[in-house]
Design an enzyme around this catalytic site. Sequence first.
Site, mmCIF file in Angstrom:
data_model
loop_
_atom_site.group_PDB
_atom_site.id
_atom_site.type_symbol
_atom_site.label_atom_id
_atom_site.label_comp_id
_atom_site.label_asym_id
_atom_site.label_seq_id
_atom_site.Cartn_x
_atom_site.Cartn_y
_atom_site.Cartn_z
ATOM 1 N N HIS A 243 0.810 -1.228 0.042
ATOM 2 C CA HIS A 243 -0.129 0.055 -0.059
ATOM 3 C C HIS A 243 0.774 1.384 0.149
ATOM 4 C CE1 HIS A 243 -3.481 -2.554 1.013
ATOM 5 N NE2 HIS A 243 -2.815 -2.990 2.221
HETATM 6 C C1 BDR Z 1 -2.967 0.578 5.322
HETATM 7 O O1 BDR Z 1 -3.302 -0.018 6.496
HETATM 8 C C2 BDR Z 1 -2.145 -0.358 7.290
HETATM 9 O O2 BDR Z 1 -2.108 -1.583 7.625
HETATM 10 C C3 BDR Z 1 -1.066 -0.349 6.044
HETATM 11 O O3 BDR Z 1 0.073 0.213 6.709
HETATM 12 C C4 BDR Z 1 -1.573 0.777 5.140
HETATM 13 O O4 BDR Z 1 -1.413 2.174 5.560
HETATM 14 C C5 BDR Z 1 -3.752 -0.351 4.301
HETATM 15 O O5 BDR Z 1 -5.155 -0.405 4.683
#
Ligand code: BDR
Length: 313
Positions: A243
């Site tokens: 992400h």
């Molecule tokens: C987001 O949530 C976190 O677990 C990850 O770091 C990312 O920023 C994805 O949904």
Amino acid sequence: MSAVRRIIIDTDPGQDDAVAILLALASPELEVIGITAVAGNVPLALTQKNARMICELAGRPDVRVHAGAVRPLVRRLVTAEHVHGRTGLDGPQLPEPTMPLQEMHAVDFIVQTLLAEEPGTVTLCPLGPLTNIAAALNRAPEIAGRIKEIVLMGGGFFEGGNVTPAAEFNIYVDPHAAEIVFSSGVPIVMMPLDVTHKALTTAKRVAAFRALGTKVGIATAEMLEFFERFDEEKYGSDGGPLHDPCVIAYLVRPELFRGRHCNVAVETGSEITMGMTVIDWWGVTDRPKNATVMRDIDSDGFFALLTERLGRL
Ligand code: BDR
Ligand code: CA
């Protein structure tokens, strides 16, 4: 070459946050003027420590790391150890950081920096819940007009949510903060799950990080192998969505992404859809366009960039 872009990374590391920080520190197009930690994937005591561990891994103990909010504005903190492990950075064995945590609170740092710097020269890169950013906007509303852009990872629409059927983790953890940010009038670029679910850490891509043979390359492979196991099981995919590095990659190579300028509204009232980002992709309302929402990514180009850049550290 165009001017170096000055950024503040607001983050809750998190293995994918860690890779985003590494990418930023490896990219000469960017100057990281500070890192602000927020409670999210794990509590603040760990996210601020993890941010320092990653700076040291990158050989950058000079970066200023500030600790911010310990909990969301209104709701109780929800964390994600089931994804990131007990430390938030499970996977590699990294040494305890020795670089100091700055004394100044993250929200003060964000406000003071924006008031001191030339308007329109500082970009905010939130990679976690938006608590620190919203608190800064609440504290000093005049900073809104001075922020160049907010490029954030959060939300999802066509892909639905990842923590509830409707909501993505970062927005779900602090929907009230997200509401403040999306209605602030600051230009926003949003990297939702619709993009990040196309940026998968396949075995081949992780092997390329390991093949760098460097401390950073091997630690990255170890972090991602831990991080992806949860999503691989959940989605049945080869690899998990990487992400947060999408935010930094956008600043370096915007042409890797495609999106549309539209309205994004955040649900803060209904428990069943709490934290949902309602994106008016088709322009069926007259709500003002407040964000450029990305939907597509050249994922091979993205991983090629990451591998090349991490190889510089
Ligand atoms: C987001 O949530 C976190 O677990 C990850 O770091 C990312 O920023 C994805 O949904
Ligand atoms: Ca994150």
